[in-house]
Design a protein around this motif. Structure first.
Motif, PDB file in Angstrom:
ATOM      1  N   THR A 195      -6.651  -6.399  -3.546  1.00 39.75           N
ATOM      2  CA  THR A 195      -7.608  -6.077  -4.612  1.00 39.75           C
ATOM      3  C   THR A 195      -8.994  -6.637  -4.284  1.00 39.75           C
ATOM      4  O   THR A 195     -10.020  -5.946  -4.438  1.00 39.75           O
ATOM      5  N   LEU A 230       2.322   1.858  -3.542  1.00 42.45           N
ATOM      6  CA  LEU A 230       1.291   2.203  -4.520  1.00 42.45           C
ATOM      7  C   LEU A 230       0.639   3.544  -4.205  1.00 42.45           C
ATOM      8  O   LEU A 230      -0.027   4.125  -5.067  1.00 42.45           O
ATOM      9  N   LEU A 287       0.829  -1.206   0.000  1.00 40.40           N
ATOM     10  CA  LEU A 287       0.000   0.000   0.000  1.00 40.40           C
ATOM     11  C   LEU A 287       0.865   1.258   0.000  1.00 40.40           C
ATOM     12  O   LEU A 287       0.548   2.246  -0.683  1.00 40.40           O
ATOM     13  N   TYR A 295      -1.808  -1.892 -11.053  1.00 40.83           N
ATOM     14  CA  TYR A 295      -2.690  -1.669  -9.901  1.00 40.83           C
ATOM     15  C   TYR A 295      -2.501  -0.245  -9.376  1.00 40.83           C
ATOM     16  O   TYR A 295      -1.419   0.319  -9.462  1.00 40.83           O
ATOM     17  N   ARG A 296      -3.578   0.292  -8.810  1.00 42.18           N
ATOM     18  CA  ARG A 296      -3.460   1.557  -8.088  1.00 42.18           C
ATOM     19  C   ARG A 296      -4.218   1.440  -6.768  1.00 42.18           C
ATOM     20  O   ARG A 296      -5.131   0.607  -6.625  1.00 42.18           O
ATOM     21  N   ILE A 297      -3.841   2.271  -5.824  1.00 40.05           N
ATOM     22  CA  ILE A 297      -4.480   2.263  -4.511  1.00 40.05           C
ATOM     23  C   ILE A 297      -5.820   2.992  -4.604  1.00 40.05           C
ATOM     24  O   ILE A 297      -5.959   3.986  -5.333  1.00 40.05           O
ATOM     25  N   LEU A 320      -7.016  -2.085  -3.466  1.00 40.38           N
ATOM     26  CA  LEU A 320      -6.370  -1.826  -4.745  1.00 40.38           C
ATOM     27  C   LEU A 320      -7.383  -2.063  -5.849  1.00 40.38           C
ATOM     28  O   LEU A 320      -8.365  -2.787  -5.664  1.00 40.38           O
ATOM     29  N   VAL A 336      -1.147  -8.910  -3.148  1.00 39.86           N
ATOM     30  CA  VAL A 336      -1.751  -7.976  -4.098  1.00 39.86           C
ATOM     31  C   VAL A 336      -3.172  -8.427  -4.453  1.00 39.86           C
ATOM     32  O   VAL A 336      -4.117  -7.615  -4.499  1.00 39.86           O
ATOM     33  N   GLY A 383      -8.064   2.005   0.272  1.00 38.20           N
ATOM     34  CA  GLY A 383      -6.682   1.586   0.530  1.00 38.20           C
ATOM     35  C   GLY A 383      -5.883   2.671   1.224  1.00 38.20           C
ATOM     36  O   GLY A 383      -5.086   2.393   2.131  1.00 38.20           O
TER      37      GLY A 383
END
Length: 220
Positions: A57, A19, A16, A79-81, A62, A53, A85
């Motif tokens: 998600t 990201l 976290l 992926y993005r936070i 994520l 990960v 998150g």
């Protein structure tokens, strides 16, 4: 008391945190974790990265934003936070900073059964530990000095803390060793007696209190 989290291992916190800087695929995440020393700070287990990960998600911390392909390499998911998150990251960090938790440390485990060894052997073992700690301390000081001015202190704070803890441990171990070596540790003669003479602690205590041992000189 720490609350149970949906994804509770520290690798999730590390993921976290990186990201929060920018969206990345898992290979980039691993590279940033190594670059920032998170494998050292958080005991990262690399084999669990994909699972962590996926779990982050699954629980909405994520989200997938797309994918990319580099030449003939397999396609990589990016992926993005999420806002959830970011909230989890901030809340978890607050908890870790404000709420002390008992830690299982190997050194403490060894100290809890220290009586199985004679005190004069412990003196030698502590000397070995102190030597190794001093070497680590010197290396840490050198590393921090090399980074001084190149990074804001904020990003070195965990290294500063570790150095302080190592120094405190070395000082404590040195004081214990010296008190065993010079005979000022309480009941050290009783401890020495039950190992040397094969008696129980109670018998050794009675022998010491009854003056049955005569003058004892710790070996060199």
């Amino acid at each position: 008391m720490a609350r149970k989290r949906k994804v509770g291992n520290l690798m999730a916190l590390a993921v976290l945190s990186v990201l929060a800087i920018a969206p990345m695929h898992r290979y980039e995440i691993a590279g940033r974790l190594r670059e920032y020393g998170k494998d050292h700070d958080m005991g990262v287990k690399w084999g669990s990265l994909y699972t962590v990960v996926d779990n982050l998600t699954k629980h909405g911390f994520l989200e997938v934003t797309g994918s990319e392909r580099d030449g003939a390499r397999p396609e990589r998911t990016i992926y993005r936070i999420t806002e959830a998150g970011r909230a989890e990251l901030a809340d978890w960090t607050r908890e870790l900073i404000a709420s002390p938790e008992p830690e299982q440390r190997p050194f403490m485990a060894g100290l809890s059964v220290l009586s199985v060894l004679p005190p004069d052997e412990v003196v030698g073992l502590l000397t070995d530990r102190i030597t190794k700690l001093e070497s680590t301390i010197d290396a840490s000081k050198t590393q921090l000095a090399a980074l001084e001015g190149s990074l804001p202190r904020l990003f070195l704070i965990e290294d500063d803390y570790e150095l302080a803890m190592l120094t405190a441990e070395a000082n404590w171990a040195r004081a214990l060793r010296d008190s065993l070596a010079d005979g000022t540790f309480p009941q050290v003669e009783m401890w020495r007696t039950w190992h040397r003479d094969g008696v129980t602690p109670a018998e050794a205590s009675a022998m010491v209190e009854g003056g049955l041992l005569g003058e004892q000189t710790p070996p060199d």
